[in-house]
Design a protein around this motif. Structure first.
Motif, mmCIF file in Angstrom:
data_model
loop_
_atom_site.group_PDB
_atom_site.id
_atom_site.type_symbol
_atom_site.label_atom_id
_atom_site.label_comp_id
_atom_site.label_asym_id
_atom_site.label_seq_id
_atom_site.Cartn_x
_atom_site.Cartn_y
_atom_site.Cartn_z
ATOM 1 N N GLY A 41 -4.072 9.761 13.978
ATOM 2 C CA GLY A 41 -4.594 11.093 14.274
ATOM 3 C C GLY A 41 -4.073 12.128 13.302
ATOM 4 N N ALA A 42 -2.783 12.083 13.023
ATOM 5 C CA ALA A 42 -2.195 13.044 12.096
ATOM 6 C C ALA A 42 -2.722 12.840 10.680
ATOM 7 C CB ALA A 42 -0.676 12.929 12.109
ATOM 8 N N ALA A 43 -2.899 11.585 10.273
ATOM 9 C CA ALA A 43 -3.406 11.305 8.932
ATOM 10 C C ALA A 43 -4.811 11.872 8.754
ATOM 11 C CB ALA A 43 -3.410 9.795 8.669
ATOM 12 N N ALA A 44 -5.672 11.631 9.738
ATOM 13 C CA ALA A 44 -7.036 12.162 9.664
ATOM 14 C C ALA A 44 -7.020 13.690 9.660
ATOM 15 C CB ALA A 44 -7.868 11.639 10.827
ATOM 16 N N ASP B 8 0.833 -1.199 0.000
ATOM 17 C CA ASP B 8 0.000 0.000 0.000
ATOM 18 C C ASP B 8 0.870 1.253 0.000
ATOM 19 O OD1 ASP B 8 -2.420 -1.425 0.149
ATOM 20 O OD2 ASP B 8 -2.354 -1.474 2.343
ATOM 21 N N LEU B 9 1.891 1.250 0.836
ATOM 22 C CA LEU B 9 2.735 2.429 0.969
ATOM 23 C C LEU B 9 3.474 2.725 -0.337
ATOM 24 C CD1 LEU B 9 3.548 4.630 2.899
ATOM 25 C CD2 LEU B 9 5.396 3.155 3.736
ATOM 26 N N ARG B 10 3.936 1.695 -1.019
ATOM 27 C CA ARG B 10 4.593 1.915 -2.314
ATOM 28 C C ARG B 10 3.622 2.523 -3.319
ATOM 29 N NH1 ARG B 10 7.189 -3.029 -0.944
ATOM 30 N NH2 ARG B 10 5.638 -4.247 -2.092
ATOM 31 N N THR B 11 2.372 2.055 -3.302
ATOM 32 C CA THR B 11 1.355 2.599 -4.206
ATOM 33 C C THR B 11 1.082 4.061 -3.880
ATOM 34 O OG1 THR B 11 0.320 0.426 -4.430
ATOM 35 C CG2 THR B 11 -1.020 2.333 -5.024
ATOM 36 N N ILE B 12 0.994 4.384 -2.605
ATOM 37 C CA ILE B 12 0.759 5.765 -2.178
ATOM 38 C C ILE B 12 1.904 6.666 -2.618
ATOM 39 C CG2 ILE B 12 0.624 7.272 -0.141
ATOM 40 C CD1 ILE B 12 -0.900 4.928 1.241
ATOM 41 N N ARG B 13 3.137 6.210 -2.439
ATOM 42 C CA ARG B 13 4.307 7.008 -2.828
ATOM 43 C C ARG B 13 4.345 7.239 -4.338
ATOM 44 N NH1 ARG B 13 5.773 9.654 1.648
ATOM 45 N NH2 ARG B 13 6.667 8.328 3.289
ATOM 46 N N ARG B 14 4.020 6.200 -5.110
ATOM 47 C CA ARG B 14 3.987 6.369 -6.570
ATOM 48 C C ARG B 14 2.925 7.375 -6.976
ATOM 49 N NH1 ARG B 14 4.634 0.685 -6.803
ATOM 50 N NH2 ARG B 14 2.395 0.453 -7.158
ATOM 51 N N ALA B 15 1.756 7.276 -6.344
ATOM 52 C CA ALA B 15 0.668 8.201 -6.662
ATOM 53 C C ALA B 15 1.028 9.633 -6.261
ATOM 54 C CB ALA B 15 -0.613 7.761 -5.970
ATOM 55 N N GLU C 266 -4.569 15.754 8.681
ATOM 56 C CA GLU C 266 -4.050 16.288 7.423
ATOM 57 C C GLU C 266 -5.108 16.194 6.321
ATOM 58 O OE1 GLU C 266 -1.469 17.918 6.705
ATOM 59 O OE2 GLU C 266 -0.203 17.654 8.467
ATOM 60 N N SER C 267 -5.801 15.081 6.268
ATOM 61 C CA SER C 267 -6.845 14.912 5.257
ATOM 62 C C SER C 267 -7.948 15.943 5.432
ATOM 63 C CB SER C 267 -7.422 13.495 5.346
ATOM 64 O OG SER C 267 -8.464 13.322 4.417
ATOM 65 N N ARG C 268 -8.405 16.096 6.674
ATOM 66 C CA ARG C 268 -9.498 17.034 6.946
ATOM 67 C C ARG C 268 -9.071 18.474 6.663
ATOM 68 N NH1 ARG C 268 -10.167 15.492 11.607
ATOM 69 N NH2 ARG C 268 -11.723 13.884 11.179
ATOM 70 N N ALA C 269 -7.856 18.835 7.081
ATOM 71 C CA ALA C 269 -7.380 20.204 6.881
ATOM 72 C C ALA C 269 -7.266 20.537 5.396
ATOM 73 C CB ALA C 269 -6.031 20.392 7.573
ATOM 74 N N ARG D 204 1.412 19.403 1.400
ATOM 75 C CA ARG D 204 0.349 18.930 2.282
ATOM 76 C C ARG D 204 0.029 17.468 2.004
ATOM 77 N NH1 ARG D 204 -3.214 20.817 5.731
ATOM 78 N NH2 ARG D 204 -2.849 23.021 5.333
ATOM 79 N N HIS D 205 -0.009 17.097 0.738
ATOM 80 C CA HIS D 205 -0.264 15.705 0.390
ATOM 81 C C HIS D 205 0.891 14.805 0.853
ATOM 82 C CE1 HIS D 205 -3.398 17.531 -2.074
ATOM 83 N NE2 HIS D 205 -3.918 16.324 -2.239
ATOM 84 N N ALA D 206 2.094 15.325 0.768
ATOM 85 C CA ALA D 206 3.242 14.549 1.246
ATOM 86 C C ALA D 206 3.139 14.316 2.749
ATOM 87 C CB ALA D 206 4.542 15.280 0.911
ATOM 88 N N ARG D 207 2.655 15.307 3.490
ATOM 89 C CA ARG D 207 2.496 15.133 4.940
ATOM 90 C C ARG D 207 1.448 14.063 5.242
ATOM 91 N NH1 ARG D 207 2.782 20.870 5.070
ATOM 92 N NH2 ARG D 207 0.555 21.048 5.541
ATOM 93 N N LEU D 208 0.401 14.018 4.430
ATOM 94 C CA LEU D 208 -0.608 12.973 4.605
ATOM 95 C C LEU D 208 0.015 11.595 4.362
ATOM 96 C CD1 LEU D 208 -3.428 11.779 4.901
ATOM 97 C CD2 LEU D 208 -3.933 12.522 2.563
ATOM 98 N N ALA D 209 0.783 11.479 3.291
ATOM 99 C CA ALA D 209 1.438 10.201 3.006
ATOM 100 C C ALA D 209 2.398 9.823 4.131
ATOM 101 C CB ALA D 209 2.176 10.280 1.667
ATOM 102 N N ASP D 210 3.122 10.807 4.650
ATOM 103 C CA ASP D 210 4.069 10.541 5.732
ATOM 104 C C ASP D 210 3.348 10.071 6.998
ATOM 105 O OD1 ASP D 210 6.171 11.244 4.118
ATOM 106 O OD2 ASP D 210 6.380 13.275 4.919
#
Length: 222
Positions: A204-207, A116-123, A209-212, A190-196
């Motif tokens: 908590g941080a993922a949610a 999943d993480l590799r797919t997210i990084r490619r995207a 970042e997405s919401r913000a 911002r998208h990179a922070r979500l992926a990170d």
């Protein structure tokens, strides 16, 4: 007795049954009369009643229980999903994204796999190149957000997202035509922070970042 003169008879019978449910003749959870009772009331044969019931069951209004009968599951037929989305404005689409994607981001942080993480990084890398124009950027952005939702491993969230992707695409193309500054280095960061956050398994941080991010898009409509 109500007479049905137009065809197809099953469609007309279904409409009449739905009208009777809407009027309160049968309440939620109540069992409908049998086919032998309904057929003469509607002026049709029992096979037509069965087809009408199948139609309303398919629309989520009735439920047939083996060996028990037919019961009222809803007091009206829900509007077609595609019709709802076609009518929705951009703000409504973004609000739906917030509801789905912030929860999906949280789940993705907990459940993501190395694949999943590799797919997210490619995207993420794919959405960094908007040289081909707004529509190509929107498609790349959608692929990134879908990769986050897929990493949540919740098929319902993914199906909801896929269901409104066509309207989402239209909305985001309109958004970027109005406010092109929503694409750029700050947006990519911002998208990179979500992926990170997903990579770090920080739900908590993922949610957040997405919401913000999505709330920022919504504010840009004003």
């Amino acid at each position: 007795m109500v007479q049905i003169r137009r065809t197809p008879l099953a469609d007309q019978a279904a409409d009449l049954l739905l009208d009777r449910i809407r009027s309160g003749e049968w309440v939620l959870g109540q069992k409908l009369p049998g086919e032998t009772t309904l057929a003469p009331q509607l002026g049709v044969g029992r096979s037509t009643v069965r087809e009408a019931i199948r139609q309303l069951a398919g629309r989520g209004v009735l439920a047939a229980r083996q060996g028990s009968g037919v019961y009222v599951l809803a007091l009206d037929a829900p509007e077609d999903w595609d019709a709802v989305l076609r009518r929705a404005d951009i703000a409504a689409v973004i609000e739906a994204r917030i509801a789905i994607e912030s929860e999906a981001a949280s789940l993705a942080a907990k459940r993501r796999t190395a694949t999943d993480l590799r797919t997210i990084r490619r995207a993420l890398t794919g959405r960094d190149n908007d040289a081909e124009g707004i529509e190509a950027h929107v498609d790349a952005d959608t692929a990134f957000h879908r990769s986050i939702i897929a990493a949540a491993h919740n098929p319902i969230l993914l199906e909801l997202f896929d269901g409104f992707t066509p309207r989402l695409r239209q909305a985001m193309v309109e958004m970027l035509r109005l406010r092109p500054l929503h694409s750029g280095p700050a947006d990519q960061e911002r998208h990179a922070r979500l992926a990170d956050a997903v990579a770090a398994r920080d739900a908590g941080a993922a949610a957040s970042e997405s919401r913000a991010h999505l709330n920022e898009l919504k504010k840009g409509l004003r």
